[in-house]
Design a protein around this motif. Sequence first.
Motif, PDB file in Angstrom:
ATOM      1  N   UNK A   3       0.813  -1.213   0.000  1.00  0.00           N
ATOM      2  CA  UNK A   3       0.000   0.000   0.000  1.00  0.00           C
ATOM      3  C   UNK A   3       0.848   1.265   0.000  1.00  0.00           C
ATOM      4  N   UNK A   4       2.156   1.119  -0.186  1.00  0.00           N
ATOM      5  CA  UNK A   4       3.057   2.272  -0.218  1.00  0.00           C
ATOM      6  C   UNK A   4       3.594   2.473  -1.628  1.00  0.00           C
ATOM      7  N   UNK A   5       4.048   3.687  -1.951  1.00  0.00           N
ATOM      8  CA  UNK A   5       4.689   3.898  -3.253  1.00  0.00           C
ATOM      9  C   UNK A   5       5.889   2.978  -3.464  1.00  0.00           C
ATOM     10  N   UNK A   6       6.604   2.674  -2.382  1.00  0.00           N
ATOM     11  CA  UNK A   6       7.766   1.801  -2.497  1.00  0.00           C
ATOM     12  C   UNK A   6       7.383   0.424  -3.001  1.00  0.00           C
ATOM     13  N   UNK A   7       6.148   0.009  -2.730  1.00  0.00           N
ATOM     14  CA  UNK A   7       5.700  -1.308  -3.158  1.00  0.00           C
ATOM     15  C   UNK A   7       5.759  -1.492  -4.656  1.00  0.00           C
ATOM     16  N   UNK A   8       5.581  -0.413  -5.406  1.00  0.00           N
ATOM     17  CA  UNK A   8       5.644  -0.499  -6.860  1.00  0.00           C
ATOM     18  C   UNK A   8       7.050  -0.866  -7.311  1.00  0.00           C
TER      19      UNK A   8
END
Length: 229
Positions: free
Chosen positions: A132-137
Amino acid sequence: MTKNSQTNVHTRAQKSRSALAAVVITLAVGLGAVTSIAFLPQAAHAQSASKISPDMTNKIESYLGNMTTLRADFVQISSDGGAAEGKLYMERPGKMRFEYNPPAQILLVSTGHDFIYYDKEINAPTYFDIDETPAGIILAENVSLTDKVKVVDYSRTAETIRVELVRKSDPGAGSVTLVFAEKPMQLRQWIVTDPTGIETTVTLFNTEEGVSLDPELFKFERIWPNQRN
């Protein structure tokens, strides 16, 4: 120093810590858009999202998917006035660490399962789902710009590629724009914009890829008072 002066200093420190915390939380959980801060050229002759080619999509996915490790210095600036800098470590898939330079007392660690925001000053960790974080992408095992996210803006110059993404499940939650240098391909910047319009820009410098990193960087253990020496 008078009592009033001490109180004012303490209040300013609290406000400064709170402002930085707000910026970091936005970075951790917001999925937001990008604005260059003059470290990279502005987009010219922008192409719309509908014109991003499958070849370009594959190029970005392949670059991120083939990245193993990354180490870089970073500068983080928020449009509401927050600013910080430090060191970034990343090991794909799933692991990332933001070490903020003093006086910031903030640590961000992705262990491969959790994304943890840790305020050292008050010894308070907050846990998020990494997906659910931008880092997950960036940290996903199988990087995809079409699966759980979609491209809503794309532009390309002679030097940079910019791709803005939103989550398909909640496009109103904000967006994240990834900025790459193209020759050679390298992640240079991302900017998170939350639903209120606050933008948090992270720009990378002195980037090294494929380096050996200490596994301890991606572990998190809360330090309790009775554990201190």
